[in-house]
Design an enzyme around this catalytic site. Structure first.
Site, mmCIF file in Angstrom:
data_model
loop_
_atom_site.group_PDB
_atom_site.id
_atom_site.type_symbol
_atom_site.label_atom_id
_atom_site.label_comp_id
_atom_site.label_asym_id
_atom_site.label_seq_id
_atom_site.Cartn_x
_atom_site.Cartn_y
_atom_site.Cartn_z
ATOM 1 N N HIS A 45 1.205 27.674 31.104
ATOM 2 C CA HIS A 45 -0.071 27.103 30.675
ATOM 3 C C HIS A 45 -1.165 28.129 30.957
ATOM 4 C CE1 HIS A 45 -3.615 24.749 30.336
ATOM 5 N NE2 HIS A 45 -3.779 24.566 31.640
ATOM 6 N N CYS A 85 -2.833 19.075 30.563
ATOM 7 C CA CYS A 85 -2.372 20.442 30.316
ATOM 8 C C CYS A 85 -0.850 20.559 30.262
ATOM 9 C CB CYS A 85 -2.930 21.396 31.368
ATOM 10 S SG CYS A 85 -4.734 21.402 31.444
ATOM 11 N N ASN A 141 -8.898 28.038 28.821
ATOM 12 C CA ASN A 141 -7.940 26.963 29.038
ATOM 13 C C ASN A 141 -8.098 25.944 27.915
ATOM 14 O OD1 ASN A 141 -6.491 24.726 29.884
ATOM 15 N ND2 ASN A 141 -7.225 24.783 31.990
#
Length: 326
Positions: free
Chosen positions: A253, A121, A283
């Site tokens: 993020h 990520c 996500n």
């Protein structure tokens, strides 16, 4: 002195949109109870997109790349380097690299360098920092940086605590050499001692186990993320000699709305200064920051001259921040 600057952004989402109710029905058919309220309360996510069976990470990346190239006013042949951040490459072992596959699909025949970046990520932040270094060293003039993921392929749909959180997508930027500062500060970190709290599927024959799907210790990841994201953002600000009040937009993020809101609050930024797409995309790992950046650029929120703080935290454990002037 040579600097680097983002001159174009692009993104792509697969056509299949999956709502929380869709997932609740899918899990419910297996006797696993969940609901839109349960998912939204814990994550802020209401929907995500899944790639079609014939779509790979490279396909999503190519769509995003073409959009970024068009926005930058460049042809693919003008790109000197392609860096693709992904944890879900087209091929096991990442060879050929997804970056090389993207290069080919873009029809590039100029033998530009191309490689993948693995930082989960945080991948886009790591890739952007690498592109900045190539440009400042004089090794590249135009770099295509892409985050692309098909996390739906590595999710355990018998585990409601993880499968509801992730989605697929891609985001891209063109970073180019300029005479005025664009990338103002970069800070990167990693701590391998936390590697066991967020892991992907293991390789066949891995001596440490044969895990088929993504594993995440949610509470442990949450605790670490809220700590390191504030710290790394402040490190980048200190390096740029800039107060947090000069940040026009925060793009964290897009993993969990509570983590994102907590980071903004600790930096003294109002919720209105944070770009949020997690509710619609879930996500998307390395794709989440460039995807959110492109959306905010195209809807007019982010304008030339704005200071944008981009930060991510991911498995490894890795984290980092890039402060850039658009």
């Amino acid at each position: 002195m040579t600097y680097s600057k983002i001159i174009g952004t692009g993104s792509y989402l697969p056509a299949q949109r999956v709502t929380n109710d869709d997932l609740a029905a899918r899990l419910g058919a297996k006797g696993i109870e969940t609901s839109d309220e349960w998912i939204t309360t814990r994550s802020g996510i209401t929907a995500r997109h899944y790639a079609a069976p014939d779509e790979n990470a490279s396909d999503l990346a190519v769509y995003a790349a073409r959009n970024a190239l068009e926005a930058a006013g460049l042809e693919a042949e003008q790109i000197d380097l392609i860096i693709v951040a992904t944890s879900t490459p087209d091929f096991f072992g990442s060879f050929p690299s997804t970056a090389c596959i993207v290069q080919n699909k873009l029809g590039m025949r100029n033998n530009s360098a191309a490689f993948d970046m693995g930082a989960v990520c945080s991948g886009f932040v790591y890739a952007l920092s690498t592109a900045d270094a190539f440009i400042k060293a004089g090794h590249a003039k135009n770099v295509l940086v892409i985050g692309t993921e098909v996390f739906s392929r590595i999710l355990d749909f018998d585990d409601r605590t993880t499968c509801v959180l992730f989605g697929d997508g891609a985001g891209a930027v063109v970073l180019s050499a300029t005479e005025e500062p664009g990338v103002l500060a970069i800070k990167l970190h990693a701590d391998g001692s936390y590697g066991d709290i967020l892991c992907g599927p293991s390789n066949p024959g891995n001596a440490s186990g044969n895990r088929k799907y993504l594993y995440m210790d949610g509470p442990a990841v949450f605790k670490l993320a809220v700590t390191v994201l504030e710290k790394v953002a402040n490190e980048a600000l200190a390096h740029a000699h800039m107060p947090a009040s000069d940040i026009d937009w925060l793009i964290p993020h897009q993993a969990n709305l509570r983590i994102m809101a907590g980071t903004a609050k600790k930096l003294g930024l109002s919720a209105e200064k944070m770009v949020v797409t997690v509710h619609e995309h879930g996500n998307t790992s390395a794709a989440s920051i460039p995807l959110a950046l492109d959306i905010a650029v195209r809807d007019g929120r982010i304008k030339p001259g704005h200071n944008v703080m981009m930060e991510g935290v991911g498995g490894g454990f890795t984290w980092g921040a890039v402060l850039a002037r658009m």
